[in-house]
Design a protein around this motif. Structure first.
Motif, PDB file in Angstrom:
ATOM      1  N   GLU A  64       0.795  -1.229   0.000  1.00 27.56           N
ATOM      2  CA  GLU A  64       0.000   0.000   0.000  1.00 27.56           C
ATOM      3  C   GLU A  64       0.829   1.282   0.000  1.00 27.56           C
ATOM      4  OE1 GLU A  64      -2.899  -0.469   3.088  1.00 27.56           O
ATOM      5  OE2 GLU A  64      -3.956  -2.046   1.996  1.00 27.56           O
ATOM      6  N   SER A  65       2.017   1.209  -0.574  1.00 21.39           N
ATOM      7  CA  SER A  65       2.781   2.422  -0.820  1.00 21.39           C
ATOM      8  C   SER A  65       2.364   3.016  -2.155  1.00 21.39           C
ATOM      9  CB  SER A  65       4.284   2.122  -0.814  1.00 21.39           C
ATOM     10  OG  SER A  65       4.716   1.801   0.494  1.00 21.39           O
ATOM     11  N   VAL A  66       2.616   4.298  -2.344  1.00 20.40           N
ATOM     12  CA  VAL A  66       2.271   4.987  -3.586  1.00 20.40           C
ATOM     13  C   VAL A  66       3.510   5.712  -4.104  1.00 20.40           C
ATOM     14  CG1 VAL A  66       0.841   6.755  -4.666  1.00 20.40           C
ATOM     15  CG2 VAL A  66      -0.134   5.293  -2.868  1.00 20.40           C
ATOM     16  N   LEU A  67       3.933   5.375  -5.303  1.00 15.89           N
ATOM     17  CA  LEU A  67       5.079   6.019  -5.926  1.00 15.89           C
ATOM     18  C   LEU A  67       4.623   6.676  -7.223  1.00 15.89           C
ATOM     19  CD1 LEU A  67       6.261   3.684  -4.068  1.00 15.89           C
ATOM     20  CD2 LEU A  67       8.277   3.795  -5.524  1.00 15.89           C
ATOM     21  N   GLU A  68       4.889   7.962  -7.361  1.00 21.75           N
ATOM     22  CA  GLU A  68       4.476   8.676  -8.559  1.00 21.75           C
ATOM     23  C   GLU A  68       5.498   8.482  -9.687  1.00 21.75           C
ATOM     24  OE1 GLU A  68       3.559  12.710  -7.431  1.00 21.75           O
ATOM     25  OE2 GLU A  68       1.831  12.091  -6.208  1.00 21.75           O
ATOM     26  N   THR A 110       4.390   7.375   0.743  1.00 18.97           N
ATOM     27  CA  THR A 110       4.104   8.076  -0.506  1.00 18.97           C
ATOM     28  C   THR A 110       5.378   8.760  -0.986  1.00 18.97           C
ATOM     29  OG1 THR A 110       1.791   8.489   0.077  1.00 18.97           O
ATOM     30  CG2 THR A 110       2.760   9.911  -1.607  1.00 18.97           C
ATOM     31  N   ILE A 111       5.752   8.499  -2.244  1.00 19.29           N
ATOM     32  CA  ILE A 111       6.933   9.132  -2.835  1.00 19.29           C
ATOM     33  C   ILE A 111       6.480   9.908  -4.062  1.00 19.29           C
ATOM     34  CG2 ILE A 111       9.236   8.788  -3.783  1.00 19.29           C
ATOM     35  CD1 ILE A 111       9.417   6.170  -2.257  1.00 19.29           C
ATOM     36  N   LEU A 141      12.927   3.834   4.529  1.00 20.79           N
ATOM     37  CA  LEU A 141      11.859   4.803   4.762  1.00 20.79           C
ATOM     38  C   LEU A 141      10.847   4.156   5.699  1.00 20.79           C
ATOM     39  CD1 LEU A 141      11.172   6.055   1.095  1.00 20.79           C
ATOM     40  CD2 LEU A 141      12.809   6.960   2.741  1.00 20.79           C
ATOM     41  N   VAL A 142      10.591   4.767   6.853  1.00 18.37           N
ATOM     42  CA  VAL A 142       9.659   4.167   7.800  1.00 18.37           C
ATOM     43  C   VAL A 142       8.223   4.330   7.299  1.00 18.37           C
ATOM     44  CG1 VAL A 142      11.224   4.564   9.734  1.00 18.37           C
ATOM     45  CG2 VAL A 142       9.403   6.216   9.258  1.00 18.37           C
ATOM     46  N   SER A 143       7.340   3.506   7.818  1.00 19.43           N
ATOM     47  CA  SER A 143       5.960   3.452   7.341  1.00 19.43           C
ATOM     48  C   SER A 143       5.262   4.803   7.453  1.00 19.43           C
ATOM     49  CB  SER A 143       5.163   2.427   8.149  1.00 19.43           C
ATOM     50  OG  SER A 143       5.672   1.132   7.945  1.00 19.43           O
ATOM     51  N   GLY A 144       4.459   5.107   6.421  1.00 20.49           N
ATOM     52  CA  GLY A 144       3.526   6.221   6.488  1.00 20.49           C
ATOM     53  C   GLY A 144       4.063   7.589   6.146  1.00 20.49           C
ATOM     54  N   ILE A 145       5.365   7.729   5.890  1.00 24.73           N
ATOM     55  CA  ILE A 145       5.890   9.066   5.608  1.00 24.73           C
ATOM     56  C   ILE A 145       5.667   9.444   4.142  1.00 24.73           C
ATOM     57  CG2 ILE A 145       7.638   8.853   7.410  1.00 24.73           C
ATOM     58  CD1 ILE A 145       9.718   8.624   5.102  1.00 24.73           C
TER      59      ILE A 145
END
Length: 212
Positions: A141-145, A161-162, A174-178
């Protein structure tokens, strides 16, 4: 994939891109690169044919060949993608190594480079034209643009989110949620425990902004 591939670029990730297509038994027709010194040379018996903007080669893309943009520099990568979109009305294909794992419900855009042993988790959303170097882990459930680059062995934990154009060096956690902002840069080996602003460069454990 039935059509052979033309790789735009013959440096940097171009050689591993060839290996990715070889691993999937996809024929690479040749490379196109702006460096005239490379024209007529070969990479693992595959020829460097000419310039990426040469219509004689570009006209093959879309009808007879697919295209993949193998360029590390984001600005030039964006230029070549736009050129393919406008002049050939095509999107570059994804290059996904056979040893990588992409979850069945992850969403991928176009033209992504996913090298060996990369793991992309459930529910992850990946944009287009991203670069994932060897062994990178993108948790669920990460989001990378678009145009994000992830260094070898980096760990992107769940729910991160990146934003577009961000660069994550090798061995970063990268820790969760940042959230990592647009065009931000994170130095190799850093541990990032809080949000990174647009255009900011951070480094260290814990990562802190580098003063210009």
């Amino acid at each position: 994939m039935e059509k052979p591939v033309i790789i735009l670029g013959a440096k940097g990730i171009a050689h591993p891109a060839l290996e990715i297509f070889n691993s999937n038994k996809v024929i690479v027709y040749g490379f196109l690169d702006e460096d005239e010194k490379l024209h007529g040379t070969e990479i693992n018996v595959v020829p460097v044919l000419g310039n990426p903007e040469d219509d004689g080669f570009l006209k093959l893309i879309g009808q007879k060949c697919e295209a993949f943009v193998a360029v590390d520099d984001n600005k030039y990568r964006q230029f070549l993608v736009k050129m393919l979109n406008e002049r050939r009305k095509v999107q570059p294909i994804n290059a996904i190594h056979e040893s990588s794992y992409v979850s069945t419900d992850a969403v991928l855009g176009h033209g992504n480079f996913i090298n060996g042993r990369v793991n992309i988790g459930a529910g992850t959303k990946i944009g287009s034209h991203c670069i994932f170097n060897t062994g990178a882990i993108i948790d669920h459930e990460s989001v990378l643009e678009d145009f994000v680059q992830i260094g070898a062995g980096s760990i992107v934990n769940s729910g991160v989110t990146i934003k577009e154009g961000a660069f994550i060096g090798s061995g970063v956690t990268l820790v969760s949620g940042i959230t990592v902002g647009k065009n931000a840069r994170i130095g190799a080996g850093s541990v990032v425990i809080s949000n990174v602003k647009d255009g900011e460069t951070v480094f260290g454990n814990p990562a802190a902004p580098i003063k210009k």
